[in-house]
Motif scaffolding. Structure first.
Motif, mmCIF file in Angstrom:
data_model
loop_
_atom_site.group_PDB
_atom_site.id
_atom_site.type_symbol
_atom_site.label_atom_id
_atom_site.label_comp_id
_atom_site.label_asym_id
_atom_site.label_seq_id
_atom_site.Cartn_x
_atom_site.Cartn_y
_atom_site.Cartn_z
ATOM 1 N N VAL A 57 0.849 -1.189 0.000
ATOM 2 C CA VAL A 57 0.000 0.000 0.000
ATOM 3 C C VAL A 57 0.888 1.245 0.000
ATOM 4 O O VAL A 57 1.701 1.431 0.913
ATOM 5 C CB VAL A 57 -0.926 0.034 1.224
ATOM 6 C CG1 VAL A 57 -1.781 1.295 1.213
ATOM 7 C CG2 VAL A 57 -1.798 -1.219 1.269
ATOM 8 N N ASP A 58 0.745 2.076 -1.000
ATOM 9 C CA ASP A 58 1.421 3.368 -1.034
ATOM 10 C C ASP A 58 0.490 4.428 -0.462
ATOM 11 O O ASP A 58 -0.691 4.495 -0.828
ATOM 12 C CB ASP A 58 1.827 3.743 -2.457
ATOM 13 C CG ASP A 58 2.993 2.907 -2.979
ATOM 14 O OD1 ASP A 58 3.799 2.459 -2.153
ATOM 15 O OD2 ASP A 58 3.083 2.714 -4.210
ATOM 16 N N LEU A 59 1.017 5.241 0.428
ATOM 17 C CA LEU A 59 0.228 6.282 1.085
ATOM 18 C C LEU A 59 0.759 7.664 0.735
ATOM 19 O O LEU A 59 1.916 7.811 0.325
ATOM 20 C CB LEU A 59 0.256 6.097 2.606
ATOM 21 C CG LEU A 59 -0.257 4.763 3.153
ATOM 22 C CD1 LEU A 59 -0.052 4.683 4.651
ATOM 23 C CD2 LEU A 59 -1.732 4.556 2.795
ATOM 24 N N GLU A 60 -0.078 8.654 0.908
ATOM 25 C CA GLU A 60 0.310 10.048 0.676
ATOM 26 C C GLU A 60 -0.094 10.887 1.885
ATOM 27 O O GLU A 60 -0.803 11.875 1.774
ATOM 28 C CB GLU A 60 -0.335 10.578 -0.609
ATOM 29 C CG GLU A 60 0.134 9.862 -1.868
ATOM 30 C CD GLU A 60 -0.486 10.428 -3.128
ATOM 31 O OE1 GLU A 60 -1.369 11.310 -3.020
ATOM 32 O OE2 GLU A 60 -0.093 9.989 -4.223
ATOM 33 N N PHE A 61 0.400 10.486 3.049
ATOM 34 C CA PHE A 61 0.070 11.179 4.293
ATOM 35 C C PHE A 61 1.132 12.201 4.685
ATOM 36 O O PHE A 61 1.004 12.857 5.719
ATOM 37 C CB PHE A 61 -0.111 10.176 5.429
ATOM 38 C CG PHE A 61 -1.383 9.373 5.330
ATOM 39 C CD1 PHE A 61 -2.429 9.789 4.519
ATOM 40 C CD2 PHE A 61 -1.530 8.206 6.055
ATOM 41 C CE1 PHE A 61 -3.604 9.051 4.435
ATOM 42 C CE2 PHE A 61 -2.699 7.456 5.983
ATOM 43 C CZ PHE A 61 -3.744 7.888 5.158
#
Length: 387
Positions: free
Chosen positions: A190-194
């Motif tokens: 899972v790639d996140l952009e947080f």
């Protein structure tokens, strides 16, 4: 300008171009880095060899000053200082081992390459040309490591044009058949952009958002879901209960980054969580020197900083699956992945928290480096990054 001054300047310029192009973040460009041994061998003085080495290394690691400035919310000076300090080992090794004697030069370069691959110099052994082995010799495994070591030895001799042509042939053949990395069945990264909030926002709402993301992936058929470095923040009994309870009734297993803190410092780890409980799966072998790993603290009577478990847990297991885990910085250097491959894992898991690298190619370089190593040893790879 005298001719003897023009030649070193052109060699430094060539080294800079090689560093920028080879470490651009595009995996198929990695073999360009193998031009560095050629440029190094063409230097006529030790000072010129040092300048060539500095040009290559600084160009390859050009994103560091900006990234450090973002990490510490400061100006560029701390990043520039770290950038120059990190280059010193590479420059020192290649300057000290440079020689005019053509017959000895291949042996000297071999020693330099080995020193930059293992601690202590290998701790900052970024941009190692041997990383190109995965592009030139995909699937060759340890024979590919040998071939990628022998190739540069030929590139520092007078026969370098012929060796370069042979290596270029392998490069073209590999590029013509290159495809996306293999993803192991039932695994999802899972790639996140947080951004900077990942690992720092420890609210219940953030954990519920991550749990919802995991359940969404599990509903799509994934059985093992990987979350980025630091995704869980500080690992506590409360966080453990929250996640274990949330997974009840699910077949999913979660691998996620976290921080385990005690009185002496902290460990950067991967946690494995399922309905049966949770445990530490992997402890990072090489945290980022300076910002995380600070070995001078004990000498000053201070605690704190991340621990480096240099040669521990090269392979970890979930059920019958053996995993080579690489957290962030470990993807940029040589020895962690080679140590893991000695034990023949089933797959590679590469995670990172690269929010601070925005506007640089650092995350792209991490991913291409890990992909190249996985391709060399024909291992499936799972990526999970936060940006």
């Amino acid at each position: 300008m005298h001719r003897e001054h023009i030649r070193p300047m052109l060699l430094v310029l060539a080294a800079i171009i090689v560093g920028i192009a080879g470490w651009s973040g595009h995996v198929l460009f990695l073999p360009i880095a193998l031009a560095f041994p050629i440029v190094w061998s063409l230097a006529r003085t030790r000072l010129a060899a040092a300048a060539v080495s500095a040009g290559y290394f600084l160009a390859a690691s050009r994103g560091l000053p900006q990234g450090v400035a973002a990490f510490y919310s400061s100006d560029l000076w701390p990043g520039l200082l770290l950038w120059l300090c990190a280059s010193s080992g590479f420059v020192l090794v290649h300057a000290a081992l440079w020689t005019k004697r053509a017959r000895v030069r291949p042996f000297r370069y071999l020693v330099a390459a080995l020193l930059m691959a293992v601690p202590p110099f290998g701790v900052t052994g970024w941009a190692h040309p041997i990383t190109a082995a995965g592009v030139l010799f995909p699937g060759w495994g340890w024979w590919g490591v040998i071939a990628a070591t022998a190739g540069p030895l030929g590139l520092v001799t007078r026969m370098w044009p012929a060796v370069a042509i042979v290596l270029t042939g392998f490069w073209i053949g590999s590029a013509a058949t290159w495809d996306e990395p293999k993803l192991p069945e039932a695994w999802r990264g899972v790639d996140l952009e947080f951004g900077a909030s990942l690992g720092r926002d420890v609210s219940i709402e953030r954990h519920r958002d991550l749990i919802a993301t995991v359940k969404d992936r599990a509903s799509g058929g994934a059985l093992t879901i990987v979350l980025p470095e630091s995704a869980l923040g500080f690992w506590t009994p409360t966080v453990e209960r929250l996640w274990v309870n949330a997974l009840q009734g699910s077949d999913a297993t979660v691998i996620a980054g976290a921080t385990v803190v005690d009185a002496g410092g902290y460990d950067n780890v991967l946690i494995v969580i399922s309905t049966g409980g949770a445990q530490i799966l992997y402890r990072e072998r090489m945290p980022v020197p300076g910002s995380m790993w600070q070995p001078w603290r004990p000498l000053l009577g201070q605690s704190g900083g991340a621990r480096a478990h240099f040669f521990a847990n090269p392979v970890v297991s979930i059920s019958t699956t053996r995993i080579a885990a690489l957290i962030c910085y470990e993807q940029l250097i040589v020895w962690p992945v080679l140590q893991s491959m000695l034990e023949d894992p089933d797959l590679v898991v590469a995670v990172g928290n690269g929010w601070w690298t925005k506007g640089t190619s650092i995350v792209a370089i991490q991913r291409t480096s890990a992909e190249a190593w996985a391709r060399l040893f024909a291992k499936p790879i799972v990526f999970s990054f936060n940006t």
